[in-house]
Design a protein around this motif. Sequence first.
Motif, PDB file in Angstrom:
ATOM      1  N   UNK A 282      22.254  22.628   6.012  1.00  0.00           N
ATOM      2  CA  UNK A 282      22.610  21.393   5.091  1.00  0.00           C
ATOM      3  C   UNK A 282      21.354  20.529   5.052  1.00  0.00           C
ATOM      4  N   UNK A 283      20.583  20.336   6.369  1.00  0.00           N
ATOM      5  CA  UNK A 283      19.143  19.948   6.243  1.00  0.00           C
ATOM      6  C   UNK A 283      17.906  20.390   4.866  1.00  0.00           C
ATOM      7  N   UNK A 284      18.079  21.974   4.819  1.00  0.00           N
ATOM      8  CA  UNK A 284      17.028  22.680   4.314  1.00  0.00           C
ATOM      9  C   UNK A 284      17.483  22.025   2.543  1.00  0.00           C
ATOM     10  N   UNK A 285      19.154  22.376   3.184  1.00  0.00           N
ATOM     11  CA  UNK A 285      19.342  22.528   1.423  1.00  0.00           C
ATOM     12  C   UNK A 285      19.669  20.956   1.110  1.00  0.00           C
TER      13      UNK A 285
ATOM     14  N   UNK B 221      14.165  18.455  -5.902  1.00  0.00           N
ATOM     15  CA  UNK B 221      14.732  18.849  -7.644  1.00  0.00           C
ATOM     16  C   UNK B 221      14.088  17.667  -8.481  1.00  0.00           C
ATOM     17  N   UNK B 222      15.046  16.229  -7.176  1.00  0.00           N
ATOM     18  CA  UNK B 222      15.525  15.653  -8.468  1.00  0.00           C
ATOM     19  C   UNK B 222      13.905  14.492  -8.799  1.00  0.00           C
ATOM     20  N   UNK B 223      13.623  14.730  -6.919  1.00  0.00           N
ATOM     21  CA  UNK B 223      12.069  14.083  -7.556  1.00  0.00           C
ATOM     22  C   UNK B 223      10.905  14.572  -8.532  1.00  0.00           C
ATOM     23  N   UNK B 224      11.245  15.395  -8.204  1.00  0.00           N
ATOM     24  CA  UNK B 224      10.187  16.645 -10.407  1.00  0.00           C
ATOM     25  C   UNK B 224      10.791  15.758 -10.469  1.00  0.00           C
ATOM     26  N   UNK B 225      12.346  16.065 -11.203  1.00  0.00           N
ATOM     27  CA  UNK B 225      12.434  15.746 -12.542  1.00  0.00           C
ATOM     28  C   UNK B 225      12.261  14.243 -12.667  1.00  0.00           C
TER      29      UNK B 225
ATOM     30  N   UNK C  72       8.984  17.235   0.593  1.00  0.00           N
ATOM     31  CA  UNK C  72      10.204  17.353   0.071  1.00  0.00           C
ATOM     32  C   UNK C  72      10.436  18.821   0.441  1.00  0.00           C
ATOM     33  N   UNK C  73       9.875  19.134  -0.487  1.00  0.00           N
ATOM     34  CA  UNK C  73       9.574  21.059  -0.874  1.00  0.00           C
ATOM     35  C   UNK C  73       9.361  21.464   0.972  1.00  0.00           C
ATOM     36  N   UNK C  74       7.918  20.918   1.245  1.00  0.00           N
ATOM     37  CA  UNK C  74       7.522  21.211   2.216  1.00  0.00           C
ATOM     38  C   UNK C  74       8.417  21.358   3.618  1.00  0.00           C
TER      39      UNK C  74
END
Length: 874
Positions: A455-458, A465-469, A479-481
Amino acid sequence: MVLLERDSALEALTQYAAQARAGEGRVVLISGEAGAGKTALLEQLRRDLADVSWVGGTCDGLITPRPLGPLFEIAEQLEGELLQACRSERGRDELFTVLLRCLSAPGPPVVVAIEDLHWADESTLDLVRFLGRRIRTTRSLLLVTFRDDALGSDEALRIALGGLAGERATRRVTVPVLSADAVAVLAAGSGLAPADVYRLSGGNAFFVHEIVRSASELPASARDAVLARVARLSVPARAVLDVAAVAGLRVELGLLEAVGTTARDLDELVVAGALISEGSSLRFRHEINRRAVASEIPGYRQAAIHAQLLAALLRSGGADEAVLAFHAAGAGDRDSVVRYAPAAGRRAAALGAHREAVEHFEAAVRFAGHVTPRTAADLWSWLATEASVVERWQLALDAGRRALELWREVGDPPRESAEMRSLSSTMWRLCRGRESMELAVAAVDVIRDRGATPELARAYGHLAQLQSHYGEIEAATSSLRQAGGLVDMLDLPDVRSDLANTAAVVAWTSGEEWMPLLDRALEIALDLGAREPTARAYANLCTALCDFNRFAEAESYYARGAAFCDEAGMVRFGLSLRATWGEILLGVGRWDEAVEVCRQVLASGASPFNRLSAAIVIGRILARRDDGDPWPYLDEAVASADATGRPDLVGLTRSARAEAHWLVGDRDAALQDVTVASVHADRAHEWIQGQIATWQTRLDAVVTPSPARLPEPHARSASRDFDRAAELWDGIGSPFDAALALLDSGSEAGMREALRRFDTLGAVAAARLTRRRMRRLGLRAIPSGAHPSTRSDAAGMTRREREVMTLVAAGQSNAAIAAHLVISTRTVEHHVAAVLTKLGVGSRTLVAAEAGRRGLLDAPDRPGAASTPDAAGN
């Protein structure tokens, strides 16, 4: 019933059967309005064909269709491997594959008839699409009947048929209404005036048959005819018919016997023609008959019959959860609904029948107050998830909020985090950007200290995803790391696909290479057979390639992605892909098609996020053509983009609205939109920055994006090398942008070429602006362009729609129209649907009469009139 005026249809079906027998499998789409005689046509064909194995199933008109009901009926007839697979509850993809293997096996050719596709569940639509794309290599014939008067209101059916229409193995057969002469033959000896029968029936074969059989005094509808006929039954037989009507279109003999039906009553129903005997089951001749009978049963009696059937099914132990849930809901049996509806919903979801899953979970949550909080939370979570798949976003929001409340009450942080992620996605689709980000952050915070969990990974992956947008590159990378480390530790391949998608967004926002990352995301998802990650990868690939003006590549991924989403029941991503397809068509100058596609998206109940792109496309085209009011579309898109706060969407929508203001000569309003777009442009990708820079140049404003980051066409415009910019736009295949660059050049040659191109595209507003500018410069011999009357249409149709309407009215098939106009049959399907909508008729057989009534066919020299192919097809 005597078959009249069906020789050509039977001849075509016989020919397709021969082609299948020779190793060229065919799928035949048999259309006609309700009661046209599609079933009677199949029955005659079955009698005519020898040396074939005939199997079939019918899509039931229950409130919630049984997922893959026709497939399970077919399995009972084919037996063997397919029946075993169905009874072992294997996944639907395996069931599809097993059926295809059965159709490919040595032996007599197999004819598969699936009737009443307009009542199909999503998975049955997917099954038909699956077979349609693969049946050509078999010796089988797939016959699919549907009501063409159901197309206007059924988006899923229209999309499924549109996809099938483009397949090489697909053929079409239309069952038209009967002529007055044919009706006179059928009415002979009935004591009824043939002219009255024809007037009342409109030539509908079923209506004619029922009116003649009832011999009543000119009944006003088939319902009256059916009820007049069954009124002659004995009281016990009518009671059995009521039970059958509640059970569905087809009912097993064993079930009727289990509720105390006698052989005498069954014999009476069959002799009277109220039911038809088919092996171990009985069925109504038409769903219309069943519904007419059911409509006469009082509510309290329907509930009692549902309870009676539920008890019989439970005693036999043989029915699946969907049927049990249907009767439990009808009976108002709370405990049974709570027991069977969730199981039916989960099974429907696994089979890709997400609309049916929503209906089952909606039934279950009505009694959520009578189960434990944890069970209730799980039901609401399922409902929220399935509602989001089918774009029912208000339901997804309400269900998700209720689920989150219950998970907090239960005290389950991992499920609470998962629900927050789901709600965050819902908020995103509703263009509520701030709330979406708050929930994404909270989804991480609530389980950050509970160790390494999926759940933490997801949660980290969703936050990235939101930060990238939002162009928050450093935060997204961090966050990706975090997510990537957990994915490696816990081995979560589906999350790895999503992370590759997000990494690609980071890359294209940063001006780095992103295509390999998206290809990798798609490869992982396909290898896993994971539907949602695969659909997301296709959608991101198509969107990115479109945003970067790589239209030919985008079209390729669109075709594959849309087919996948249709087959997998991924409605949300399918609509996203179709909206992007509209943007592609806009970019390459295919504006009629772009408007049609985007109007379908807007009419589908799509989320505000999916509506945004479609609204931009329609608004831009209306503004360019000066053909309607673009502002509601553009204002909606701007409001939605502003609500997300996402820099690239703000830049895209504000640039579109700036263009519309500029076209009508309002430079100040255009500059205001461009100024707003430029505020956060540095966090958008390079092509958005390029649009802003080009508009700043065009409006004589200061160019704010860094020239070093601009794509070359925009960089050339920003440096005022407009001729080279036009060449580059031509190379990309973007004709309108090339014409704008030529206009920007200010040279006489450039403006004259721009004017020619605008006229060719039908860009009336841009052409008018160009002429005005040329006159101010004192240029002479300015082409006048088309007269306004040639651009008007009394029915609100495009030129192409008028051509298609004329050919439909002349009785041409879709294949003939496609050949004559040199377009695909899929495009013809879209045009025909638009024509029916704009004429306000439910069937193509009514087009000639309605168009003639409006005077749309009596002016052969009118603008856009189409010539009808002659008998030789020339």
